[in-house]
Motif scaffolding. Structure first.
Motif, short mmCIF file in Angstrom:
data_model
loop_
_atom_site.label_atom_id
_atom_site.label_comp_id
_atom_site.label_asym_id
_atom_site.label_seq_id
_atom_site.Cartn_x
_atom_site.Cartn_y
_atom_site.Cartn_z
N GLN A 142 0.84 -1.19 0.00
CA GLN A 142 0.00 0.00 0.00
C GLN A 142 0.88 1.25 0.00
OE1 GLN A 142 -2.38 0.68 3.51
NE2 GLN A 142 -4.20 1.00 2.25
N ASP A 146 1.33 3.98 -3.11
CA ASP A 146 0.78 5.29 -2.76
C ASP A 146 0.97 6.26 -3.94
OD1 ASP A 146 -0.14 7.01 -0.31
OD2 ASP A 146 1.37 8.19 -1.36
N ALA A 147 0.07 7.26 -4.02
CA ALA A 147 0.15 8.22 -5.13
C ALA A 147 1.55 8.83 -5.23
CB ALA A 147 -0.89 9.32 -4.92
N ASN A 148 2.19 9.07 -4.08
CA ASN A 148 3.55 9.60 -4.09
C ASN A 148 4.56 8.56 -3.62
OD1 ASN A 148 2.74 12.35 -4.78
ND2 ASN A 148 1.76 12.31 -2.78
N GLN A 158 2.80 9.31 -12.49
CA GLN A 158 1.87 9.05 -11.41
C GLN A 158 0.70 8.18 -11.86
OE1 GLN A 158 -0.55 12.14 -9.44
NE2 GLN A 158 0.51 11.56 -7.58
N LEU A 160 -2.42 6.20 -10.28
CA LEU A 160 -3.16 6.11 -9.02
C LEU A 160 -3.60 4.66 -8.81
CD1 LEU A 160 -5.16 9.43 -9.27
CD2 LEU A 160 -3.10 8.97 -7.95
N THR A 162 -4.37 2.85 -6.32
CA THR A 162 -5.45 2.44 -5.42
C THR A 162 -6.77 3.13 -5.75
OG1 THR A 162 -4.60 4.04 -3.83
CG2 THR A 162 -3.99 1.74 -3.52
N THR A 163 -6.97 3.49 -7.04
CA THR A 163 -8.30 3.93 -7.47
C THR A 163 -8.88 2.86 -8.39
OG1 THR A 163 -7.30 5.08 -9.35
CG2 THR A 163 -7.70 6.37 -7.38
N GLU A 164 -10.21 2.94 -8.63
CA GLU A 164 -10.87 1.93 -9.45
C GLU A 164 -10.22 1.79 -10.83
OE1 GLU A 164 -13.03 -0.09 -8.41
OE2 GLU A 164 -14.55 0.88 -7.19
N TYR A 245 -8.27 -6.67 0.46
CA TYR A 245 -9.01 -5.97 1.51
C TYR A 245 -8.16 -4.87 2.12
CZ TYR A 245 -11.85 -5.38 5.73
OH TYR A 245 -12.64 -4.87 6.74
N ARG A 250 -12.49 -0.84 -0.09
CA ARG A 250 -13.80 -1.16 -0.65
C ARG A 250 -13.85 -1.10 -2.17
NH1 ARG A 250 -17.97 0.99 3.30
NH2 ARG A 250 -18.26 -0.81 4.60
N LEU A 251 -12.74 -0.88 -2.83
CA LEU A 251 -12.79 -0.72 -4.28
C LEU A 251 -13.35 -1.97 -4.95
CD1 LEU A 251 -9.48 1.09 -5.27
CD2 LEU A 251 -11.71 2.05 -4.74
N LYS B 212 -12.58 5.69 -1.33
CA LYS B 212 -13.86 5.02 -1.14
C LYS B 212 -13.88 4.35 0.23
CE LYS B 212 -16.37 2.66 -4.57
NZ LYS B 212 -16.45 1.47 -5.42
N GLU B 264 -5.22 12.79 -7.24
CA GLU B 264 -4.75 11.82 -6.25
C GLU B 264 -5.54 11.89 -4.94
OE1 GLU B 264 -0.61 13.46 -5.99
OE2 GLU B 264 -0.98 13.31 -3.84
N THR B 267 -7.36 8.94 -3.55
CA THR B 267 -6.72 7.92 -2.70
C THR B 267 -6.53 8.44 -1.27
OG1 THR B 267 -4.45 8.65 -3.13
CG2 THR B 267 -5.42 7.12 -4.71
N TYR B 414 -18.10 8.24 -5.14
CA TYR B 414 -16.80 7.93 -5.73
C TYR B 414 -16.90 7.84 -7.25
CZ TYR B 414 -12.26 5.72 -6.34
OH TYR B 414 -10.98 5.44 -6.72
#
Lengths: 344, 440
Positions: A142, A146-148, A158, A160, A162-164, A245, A250-251, B212, B264, B267, B414
């Protein structure tokens, strides 16, 4: 083995044997069978009732609803879409993940088997990921994703993670493969170490190149162990929970079937949770059955069909390779018994 | 295993991911469910005359101060000792332990530390008892916190801790751009961000909790209220597709579309957004007050020390509204010695304890008086603003199926903020789902 046994014992002895086994059988029925039946029963019920509009209080108790929970699981407005999403995620993580893990694991095993001088260090460093608890490695990834985080800094772009989207699935796969490929590597290494050096020497004498040595000697000989390792990983991957998880929360992109069950139970919807569990149970059984049938049958069938392997041969060193693999077949049978014995 | 693992949560068993284990866990607990009474459920009538030793179950005490409070009580009440039962740190795990305890009708926990959003579920299932208002210092508590403890006009818990979000602004950057005051509305804030970003490279605008998870529900609840709407009206009917709700969500979406809110931020949870602001990457941050100490830290970890001003969160129109967080104390319906339990929660709610807790832990408490306290004002210069934030605070939906509701809200918000769906479609879909959930 059971046949051979019963042939030798008399009726009285047989009854005595069953009597002695009875406590174990009862315990197994209690520990495995009983909860399974109860869970199946619970998947046909619904807990809690309507809310009283005056007091806001819920009617208590379970009601029998037949197959409603299964209908809800497959077709419900929110749940149905969630189910198919989770089903495909589970399948994707299993198929793609385990395939790559197998290739990487076997490569690792080959490296470990070769690196004679610093075997200890190489083996230890390859095994570190497997030794780390999944939740800890999920937290670690994680941070990396991370984004950074480090990953984005290394690739100078970059993403992302951990986005959908597909990148989230990729993140799960990367973290999972990193962690579990060493497991396959370890088991394969155990298999490799049982192969007789003489087989390789014979192959060398016959002029087999590395590639055909690998395909025609190493792989067939290590296969019984590898099949078991892959089967274990397959079953493990299908009930994957903690990694997505922790990594994605929750994605939807990381939602697996066991997460659905946990989610439903968290909402005190135990009937639906049981239904999800039973569906996953059936899916795992099916996959395990097919896997053992397809690959397991082939392992045994190999003994009866000696010509089958020889069919796929290359141009050079035809006779030599044939002789090599013919000899190896006998060795393989012997080793297989050892390998299977140790796995059991 | 099947008879002795009630303590092992259904959820935690499932969480282990093992299918066999999950089947076991479900079935094992299922056995005890069947015995639950078909009618109104047990424990509805509470007996507050019984006294004796009790337990107090609450999330892991990360402050390390709670024990002192219990010691103070135990010193004066040798026959009514309170024993602390520390539950896991994660709210989800605490909730599942409480639920398991209730399903087993166990008297292991007497006083329960409940997250403010669980009141409806616990009250509707009759896992906690109704409390007598006259025996508790309820009138001394901030009304918004009492609202979080109320279900169908009945009090089911006593507010203990509370919380409200604030807007943290970089006053140095604002000054450079020609502004003296932090913005009161999103429009003002976006305007400032545009100026600052035009002048400086590599700085992002506004950060909040847009990943989310529960934080997103908080964001949407607040922003919809400041737009003049509510996700649920007073009768518990969903209003997610109201014009106000659309305006609220669209305001955030505009922020993402125009890059005033960095991509970002999708996140960001509390800590990620705090880190970004602390590293000097954001002009504005919406977060809980705990971050302030970290911004003002002397150890060089903060790049924004002495550059932060604190104000109310931005409003869509009218006044900025935060979502109220916090912890309430309830009494388990299956416990013994409820009289002692009632006295104990009254003790914890008394002004003396409320002030001490706030002062020692930095976590805002529910009593109104503490916000007038000089000692606290000295320690927290933004105390008035925080009180204002909590007073005006929005309460998250008081619904029984909170788990389903918050998940639906998160998915809708989201999906819209990440650009997958448009505001109208996202919210009419949400309205449909919420209607389904509350009608069933």
């Amino acid at each position: 083995m059971a046949d051979a046994h019963s042939r030798r014992v008399t009726g009285g002895q047989g009854r005595m044997a069953y009597l002695l086994l009875l406590p174990t059988l009862v315990l197994l029925a209690l520990v495995v069978g009983f909860p399974l039946v109860l869970s199946a029963w619970q998947s046909l019920t619904q807990s809690g009732g309507d809310i009283d509009p005056q007091t806001g209080i819920i009617k208590q108790g379970d009601t029998f609803v037949g197959l409603d929970n299964y209908v809800e699981a497959f077709t419900g407005s929110g749940a149905g879409a969630g189910f198919w999403n989770a089903f495909w995620n589970t399948t994707l993580f299993t198929v793609v993940g385990v395939s790559i893990e197998t290739v990487l694991g076997v490569s690792m095993a080959l490296i470990m088997a070769r690196a004679m001088r610093s075997t200890g260090i190489v083996r230890a460093s390859i095994l570190v990921p497997w030794a780390i608890p999944t939740v800890v490695s999920a937290l670690m990834w994680q941070l990396i994703f991370d984004a950074n985080g480090i990953f984005n800094r290394v690739i100078h772009y970059q993403v992302l993670w951990t986005t959908e989207g597909w990148q989230a699935k990729a993140a799960v796969l990367i973290a999972d493969i990193w962690k579990t490929a060493p497991y396959i590597g370890l088991l394969t290494l155990a298999g490799l170490q049982t192969i007789d050096e003489q087989v390789y020497e014979a192959a060398k004498m016959d002029g087999a190149d590395r590639w055909s040595t690998f395909w025609r000697i190493t792989l067939p000989l290590v296969r019984p162990v590898l099949v078991v390792a892959v089967l274990f990983r397959l079953l493990d991957a299908m009930r994957m929970f903690d990694l997505p998880y922790v990594l994605l929360g929750r994605l939807e992109s990381g939602q697996t079937l066991s997460m659905l069950a946990s989610d439903a139970a968290g909402k005190t919807n135990y009937g639906l949770a049981s239904a999800y569990s039973m569906i996953l149970f059936a899916y795992i059984c099916l996959v395990a059955f097919v896997f053992i049938r397809v690959l397991g049958a082939d392992v045994i069938g190999e003994q009866n069909k000696p010509a089958k392997r020889g069919g796929r041969r290359r141009g050079d060193g035809e006779d030599g390779a044939d002789g090599g693999s013919g000899g190896s077949r006998r060795t393989a049978r012997r080793l297989r018994t050892t390998a299977e014995g140790s796995m059991a | 295993m099947s008879s002795s693992n009630h303590g092992l949560g259904r959820r935690s068993v499932l969480a282990a991911g093992g299918l066999g284990a999950s089947a076991l866990g479900l079935a094992a607990c299922g056995g005890s469910d069947d015995s639950s009474s078909g009618g109104s459920g047990g424990g509805a009538s509470a007996d507050f005359d019984e006294h004796g030793p009790i337990t107090f179950a609450t999330g892991k005490d990360t402050t390390g101060v709670l024990k002192d409070f219990l010691d103070r009580w135990n010193k004066d009440h040798s026959d009514e000792k309170v024993t602390l039962v520390e539950l896991p740190e994660s709210a989800d795990d605490q909730r599942s332990q409480f639920i398991n305890n209730a399903q087993a009708k166990s008297d292991a926990y007497t006083v329960l530390g409940l997250d403010v959003v669980w009141t409806a579920e616990f009250a509707a299932n009759q896992w906690v008892v109704e409390l007598p208002k006259d025996k508790l210092p309820i009138d001394d508590m901030i009304p918004a916190t009492v609202e979080t403890a109320t279900y169908f006009d009945k009090l089911y818990a006593m507010p203990y801790a509370t919380n409200g979000q604030l807007l943290f602004s970089r006053k140095d950057l604002l000054k450079d751009a020609g502004y003296d005051e932090p913005p009161a509305t999103y429009d003002e804030m976006y305007e400032i961000i545009e100026k600052v970003m035009a002048d400086q490279d590599g700085i992002n605008g506004f950060g909040g909790q847009f990943a989310k998870y529960e934080g997103l529900t908080c964001q949407l609840t607040g922003v919809v209220k400041s737009a003049g709407g509510e996700l649920f009206d007073n009768d518990g009917k969903p209003q997610a597709d109201s014009d106000a709700a659309k305006l609220g969500l669209q305001t955030l979406r505009d922020g993402f579309d125009k890059k005033y809110i960095p991509k970002e931020a999708l996140t960001y949870k509390e800590e990620e957004s705090r880190q970004a602001f602390q590293d000097g990457k954001l002009v504005f941050l919406q977060n809980w007050p705990y971050v302030y100490d970290k911004f003002e830290a002397d150890d060089g970890s903060s790049k924004v020390k002495d550059k932060v001003s604190v104000s109310l969160v931005p409003a869509v129109k009218g006044e900025g509204t935060s979502t109220v967080g916090g912890l309430n104390y309830a009494i388990s319906a299956f416990a013994k010695n409820m009289g002692t339990a009632l006295d104990f929660i009254a003790f914890m709610g008394a002004a003396e304890q409320q002030k001490a807790w706030f002062l020692q832990t930095g976590n805002p408490t529910a009593a109104t008086a503490v916000y007038e306290d000089e000692d606290l004002k000295k320690k927290y210069p933004f105390l008035d603003t925080l009180k204002d934030s909590i007073d005006k605070g929005a309460v998250r939906p008081q619904v029984v199926k909170y788990g389903d509701v918050t998940q639906a809200i998160q998915e809708a918000a989201y999906g819209c903020l990440s650009g997958d769906t448009e505001t109208d479609a996202a919210l009419s879909d949400l309205q449909k789902q919420l209607t389904d959930l509350t009608e069933k």
